[in-house]
Design an enzyme around this catalytic site. Structure first.
Site, PDB file in Angstrom:
ATOM      1  CG  ASP A 138      -1.994   1.288   0.999  1.00 57.20           C
ATOM      2  OD1 ASP A 138      -1.841   2.154   0.548  1.00 57.20           O
ATOM      3  OD2 ASP A 138      -3.225   0.820   1.559  1.00 57.20           O
ATOM      4  CE  LYS A 162      -4.130   6.526   5.623  1.00 57.93           C
ATOM      5  NZ  LYS A 162      -4.202   5.365   6.411  1.00 57.93           N
ATOM      6  N   GLY A 172       8.531  10.884  -3.118  1.00 56.71           N
ATOM      7  CA  GLY A 172       9.780  10.787  -2.496  1.00 56.71           C
ATOM      8  C   GLY A 172      10.622   9.629  -3.116  1.00 56.71           C
ATOM      9  CE1 TYR A 220      -9.734   9.276  -8.102  1.00 61.35           C
ATOM     10  CE2 TYR A 220     -11.329  10.940  -9.751  1.00 61.35           C
ATOM     11  CZ  TYR A 220     -10.281   9.850  -9.485  1.00 61.35           C
ATOM     12  OH  TYR A 220      -9.511   9.328 -10.459  1.00 61.35           O
TER      13      TYR A 220
END
Length: 333
Positions: free
Chosen positions: A68, A103, A114, A157
């Site tokens: 995830d 999230k 990142g 969304y």
């Protein structure tokens, strides 16, 4: 927006695709492997399906990692391209998973950016035409800021993608990450889930079953639908350029939802009727991309006609239904 269509100097040898087992993600994985790019597919199978990538399993150039992206993301080795496509994308999914949708648009995008920063990789965000909301400008150019209800049912969304765009721009400005943003308009093709709530797979499923096709409202609201191979070609063209976007990729040919339903009935040879149902809250009245930027910068335009793409999609649904066990129950997977 970066007006300079400079070409990236980096060859793409290895790519990470988040959400790579989803509808669009799996087609990207397939096309990247066809181009002999090594692929690392990241997916938690919340809305994706192992069936979408089973043809790639066993390919030495394809690696599947079940994870995830809202958790820590680690991919060993060099990476040249990160395609961030992880997110619930159909209304039935993001209405059922509102917090996870937010999230993955925020934390998941942060982690994917990142990774790109750490690897010195090109990063492409899968944004959406939903950032334009129920538009008051038609067709929608990239310069349009949108007309979005942040507290409506679709807000989880819409705002997740708008935040993801802002974060992507911030990483480009502050960290010098080579980023691109693609705004994806309605797309269709094989591997769509029959129960995902979108109009085209819903209509095809209903038509093949001889059920009424449920058209929202009066059906006069419009959509512009792009066949998946055209969309993938446009996304990878943007990925191979140095352009930051945002860039619309979609088909500028506009159809009413009622016309789409009638075309599905004709393509399936069904005797189904059309049944009108209540229109969802904040359902856009019109949706059509201005694709002038993609044409100018990438030389891109859709090539697959609606009728041809629809025929391919219907045939895939027929074959999938034939291969499905009789005891299989319909669901969201």
């Amino acid at each position: 927006m970066n007006p300079t269509p400079d070409v990236t100097t980096r060859p793409i040898r290895r790519a990470v695709v988040t959400g790579g087992a989803g509808f669009l993600g799996s087609h990207l994985c397939t096309e990247l492997r066809r181009r002999e790019v090594e692929v690392v597919c990241l997916d938690n199978f919340l809305t994706g399906s192992a069936a979408n990538i089973e043809h790639l399993v066993g390919d030495p150039g394809f690696r599947l990692v079940q994870c995830d992206v809202t958790d820590y993301v680690h991919v060993p080795g060099d990476v040249d391209l990160v395609l961030h496509f992880a997110s619930p994308a159909s209304p039935i999914d993001y209405l059922k998973l509102p917090i996870h949708t937010l999230k993955v648009g925020s934390i998941g995008t942060h982690h994917a950016l990142g990774l790109a920063k750490d690897k010195g990789a090109r990063f492409v965000l899968a944004s959406t035409s939903e950032v334009y909301g129920d538009p008051q400008v038609h067709p929608q150019p990239e310069s349009y800021w949108g007309h979005v209800n942040p507290v409506g049912p679709r807000g989880v969304y819409d705002e997740a993608k708008r935040f993801a765009e802002a974060l992507t721009v911030a990483y480009r400005a502050e960290h010098g990450v080579d980023t691109g943003i693609v705004r994806i308009f309605n797309t269709f093709g094989p591997r769509m889930r029959p129960f995902d709530g979108r109009a085209i797979p819903t209509f095809i499923r209903q038509a093949l079953a001889g059920e009424p096709l449920t058209v929202a409202g009066d059906g006069e609201q419009t959509r512009s639908v792009c066949y998946v191979s055209d969309l993938v070609r446009g996304i990878l063209a943007l990925a191979g350029s140095g352009h930051s976007g945002p860039m619309n990729i979609g088909n500028p040919h506009e159809l009413s939802v009622l016309q789409i339903a009638r075309d599905v009935i004709a393509a399936t040879g069904s005797s189904s009727a059309v049944e009108f149902v209540d229109r969802p809250v904040d359902d856009p009245k019109v949706r059509r991309p201005d694709t002038a930027l993609a044409t100018e910068v990438l030389g891109w335009a859709p090539e697959v006609p609606w009728s041809e793409g629809l025929g391919r999609t219907v045939e895939w649904f027929r074959q999938s239904a034939a291969a499905r066990p009789v005891s299989a129950a319909p669901g969201l997977g």
